[in-house]
Design a protein around this motif. Sequence first.
Motif, short mmCIF file in Angstrom:
data_model
loop_
_atom_site.label_atom_id
_atom_site.label_comp_id
_atom_site.label_asym_id
_atom_site.label_seq_id
_atom_site.Cartn_x
_atom_site.Cartn_y
_atom_site.Cartn_z
N GLU A 10 -23.50 -4.16 41.08
CA GLU A 10 -24.88 -4.46 41.45
C GLU A 10 -25.28 -5.79 40.84
O GLU A 10 -24.84 -6.13 39.74
CB GLU A 10 -25.83 -3.37 40.95
CG GLU A 10 -25.74 -2.09 41.69
CD GLU A 10 -26.74 -1.06 41.21
OE1 GLU A 10 -27.06 -1.05 40.01
OE2 GLU A 10 -27.20 -0.26 42.03
N GLY A 13 -24.19 -6.13 37.05
CA GLY A 13 -24.57 -4.94 36.29
C GLY A 13 -23.85 -4.81 34.96
O GLY A 13 -24.33 -4.11 34.06
N ALA A 31 -30.21 -5.65 43.32
CA ALA A 31 -30.62 -4.25 43.22
C ALA A 31 -31.99 -4.13 42.57
O ALA A 31 -32.64 -3.10 42.68
CB ALA A 31 -29.60 -3.46 42.43
N ASN A 43 -24.34 0.14 37.78
CA ASN A 43 -23.18 -0.22 38.56
C ASN A 43 -22.79 -1.67 38.26
O ASN A 43 -23.62 -2.56 38.37
CB ASN A 43 -23.50 -0.05 40.04
CG ASN A 43 -22.32 -0.27 40.93
OD1 ASN A 43 -21.37 -0.94 40.57
ND2 ASN A 43 -22.41 0.28 42.12
N TYR A 73 -28.55 -8.24 39.63
CA TYR A 73 -29.95 -8.22 39.23
C TYR A 73 -30.46 -9.65 39.16
O TYR A 73 -29.78 -10.53 38.63
CB TYR A 73 -30.13 -7.51 37.88
CG TYR A 73 -29.80 -6.05 37.99
CD1 TYR A 73 -30.77 -5.13 38.37
CD2 TYR A 73 -28.50 -5.59 37.78
CE1 TYR A 73 -30.46 -3.79 38.52
CE2 TYR A 73 -28.19 -4.26 37.92
CZ TYR A 73 -29.17 -3.37 38.29
OH TYR A 73 -28.86 -2.04 38.45
#
Length: 146
Positions: free
Chosen positions: A5, A24, A53, A2, A7
């Motif tokens: 999202e 993402g 995420a 996604n 990270y």
Amino acid sequence: MNKTELYLGVDPGRDKTGAALVAGDGTLVRQAILPTEGFLDHLKEFLAADRPAGCVLGDGTTSKTMHRQLAEAFPQLPLYEVDEYGSTQEAKKLYWQLNPPRGWKKLLPTALLSEPSAVDGLAAVVLVKRFLCDKTVKQRTDESQN
């Protein structure tokens, strides 16, 4: 993955640790170099209200200790381990992509230029980008630590 999202990338080191928040789609949201001592306190400030995420952790220096700390502090956060071999060199290239040389420095190959600051935060970006491309990624679990 996604695109919305986020990270968290972590490039652990003995004295300083690179941290990056990457979308993402690979877009850098922010990066920083945080002291390894008291890292979790600094990390909580770095994350602010963002909820990643997943966390992508380099497999080099102090990674096992860092994994334990992250797992205790963020038990619901999936942790992924990425081979960090060559990530510093990739981070140097990324630095010059984000900050192109100006003036007379444009005439020199970037390999001959020194970055004006450490690139540990950008190395964390490289780790997340490797994860997003599924290069050398392992999900770390409690059993894989032993």
